[in-house]
Scaffold this motif. Sequence first.
Motif, short mmCIF file in Angstrom:
data_model
loop_
_atom_site.label_atom_id
_atom_site.label_comp_id
_atom_site.label_asym_id
_atom_site.label_seq_id
_atom_site.Cartn_x
_atom_site.Cartn_y
_atom_site.Cartn_z
N ALA A 108 0.99 -1.13 -0.02
CA ALA A 108 0.10 0.07 0.13
C ALA A 108 0.77 1.24 -0.06
N TYR A 109 1.99 1.29 0.76
CA TYR A 109 2.80 2.40 0.78
C TYR A 109 3.70 2.51 -0.45
N VAL A 110 3.84 1.53 -1.20
CA VAL A 110 4.60 1.43 -2.68
C VAL A 110 3.46 2.09 -3.46
N TYR A 111 2.08 1.49 -3.50
CA TYR A 111 1.21 2.27 -4.30
C TYR A 111 0.79 3.76 -3.96
N VAL B 136 -4.72 0.20 0.81
CA VAL B 136 -4.70 -1.20 1.34
C VAL B 136 -5.62 -2.22 0.82
N MET B 137 -6.88 -1.82 0.45
CA MET B 137 -7.87 -2.80 -0.19
C MET B 137 -7.34 -3.25 -1.53
N VAL B 138 -6.76 -2.58 -2.44
CA VAL B 138 -6.17 -2.62 -3.45
C VAL B 138 -5.08 -3.68 -3.38
N ALA B 139 -4.14 -3.28 -2.48
CA ALA B 139 -2.88 -4.35 -2.11
C ALA B 139 -3.56 -5.80 -1.65
N ALA B 140 -4.45 -5.71 -0.91
CA ALA B 140 -5.02 -6.95 -0.41
C ALA B 140 -5.69 -7.88 -1.43
N LYS B 141 -6.41 -7.24 -2.46
CA LYS B 141 -6.72 -7.84 -3.60
C LYS B 141 -5.87 -8.45 -4.47
N PHE B 142 -4.61 -7.59 -4.67
CA PHE B 142 -3.58 -8.24 -5.45
C PHE B 142 -2.72 -9.09 -4.76
N LEU B 143 -2.70 -8.89 -3.65
CA LEU B 143 -1.58 -10.03 -2.94
C LEU B 143 -2.19 -11.26 -2.16
N PHE C 75 -8.45 5.14 -7.88
CA PHE C 75 -7.08 4.90 -7.72
C PHE C 75 -6.55 3.89 -8.84
N LEU C 76 -6.96 2.98 -9.26
CA LEU C 76 -6.50 2.10 -10.12
C LEU C 76 -6.07 2.72 -11.34
N PHE C 77 -6.95 3.99 -12.09
CA PHE C 77 -6.67 4.73 -13.16
C PHE C 77 -5.39 5.59 -12.80
N GLY C 78 -5.65 6.12 -11.56
CA GLY C 78 -4.36 6.92 -11.06
C GLY C 78 -3.12 6.25 -11.15
N LEU C 79 -2.87 5.09 -10.65
CA LEU C 79 -1.88 4.04 -10.91
C LEU C 79 -1.44 3.65 -12.03
N GLY C 80 -2.17 3.97 -13.05
CA GLY C 80 -2.07 3.37 -14.48
C GLY C 80 -2.09 1.76 -14.59
N PHE C 81 -2.63 1.43 -13.36
CA PHE C 81 -3.24 -0.08 -13.18
C PHE C 81 -1.83 -1.03 -13.17
N GLU C 82 -0.78 -0.17 -12.59
CA GLU C 82 0.58 -0.72 -12.38
C GLU C 82 0.76 -1.33 -11.01
N ASN D 115 13.48 4.93 -5.09
CA ASN D 115 13.14 5.05 -6.53
C ASN D 115 12.55 3.67 -6.79
N ASP D 116 11.21 3.82 -7.21
CA ASP D 116 10.42 2.61 -7.47
C ASP D 116 11.04 1.76 -8.71
N ASP D 117 11.14 2.52 -9.84
CA ASP D 117 11.66 2.11 -11.05
C ASP D 117 13.02 1.31 -10.86
N GLU D 118 13.66 1.67 -10.23
CA GLU D 118 15.14 0.84 -10.12
C GLU D 118 15.14 0.05 -8.99
N ALA D 119 14.38 0.24 -8.00
CA ALA D 119 14.06 -0.81 -6.74
C ALA D 119 15.54 -0.86 -6.38
N SER D 120 16.17 0.36 -6.29
CA SER D 120 17.71 0.32 -5.58
C SER D 120 17.59 0.91 -4.22
N HIS D 121 18.51 0.60 -3.62
CA HIS D 121 18.66 1.62 -2.10
C HIS D 121 19.10 2.89 -2.37
N GLN D 122 19.30 3.56 -3.44
CA GLN D 122 19.43 4.84 -3.72
C GLN D 122 18.09 5.54 -3.47
N LYS D 123 18.23 6.86 -3.09
CA LYS D 123 17.01 7.42 -2.74
C LYS D 123 16.87 8.84 -3.84
#
Length: 200
Positions: free
Chosen positions: A75-78, A104-111, A139-146, A187-195
Amino acid sequence: MAELENPSVMSKLIAFLSSLLERVAESNDLTRRVTTQSQRVSVFHGLSRPTITIQSYLERIFKYANCSPSCFVVAYVYLDRFTHRQPSLPINSFNVHRLLITSVMVAAKFLDDLYYNNAYYAKVGGISTKEMNFLELDFLFGLGFELNVTPNTFHAYFTYLQKEMTLLQPLSLVVVPSSRSVITFINDDEASHQKQQLAV
């Protein structure tokens, strides 16, 4: 992650996320009052600020949603993705509660294999089922369904949250020349530990 099954870790995570979101909402409320920068009103905006605190609201969701603890990290990622993709809809005290219950609801449905329906989440969130349906769709459209969160991304966000919870240092909010608050996120795209700094 096994660590999330520990009740003390979850209570710290909820407290930290609450504190983080409260500071972001307050900063964006102040920015909106100080500047003439317009912020778009969406289905997430309430007519008034809810009387329940963000922490109490998150604790209520955790108590009654019965979703896996991983849902709160996702949910935090979203929320991070949503604010990045929707810069004209920053988190503030008028929309943070609705964004939380929806993420949280969308995360629960996905996970999760088993999850409650929208009517149940609406009761938990103190809103109507019709409103919950609209919030989910927006919310789903705002996320681009990602919705997919790779293991590397999950680990990067969780590691960041763990580090911040351990340090117990408040995150600094910085007002940039455009008068938009920014906060340090992974950075969500790279999923690295850099900020990097993302607009909230």
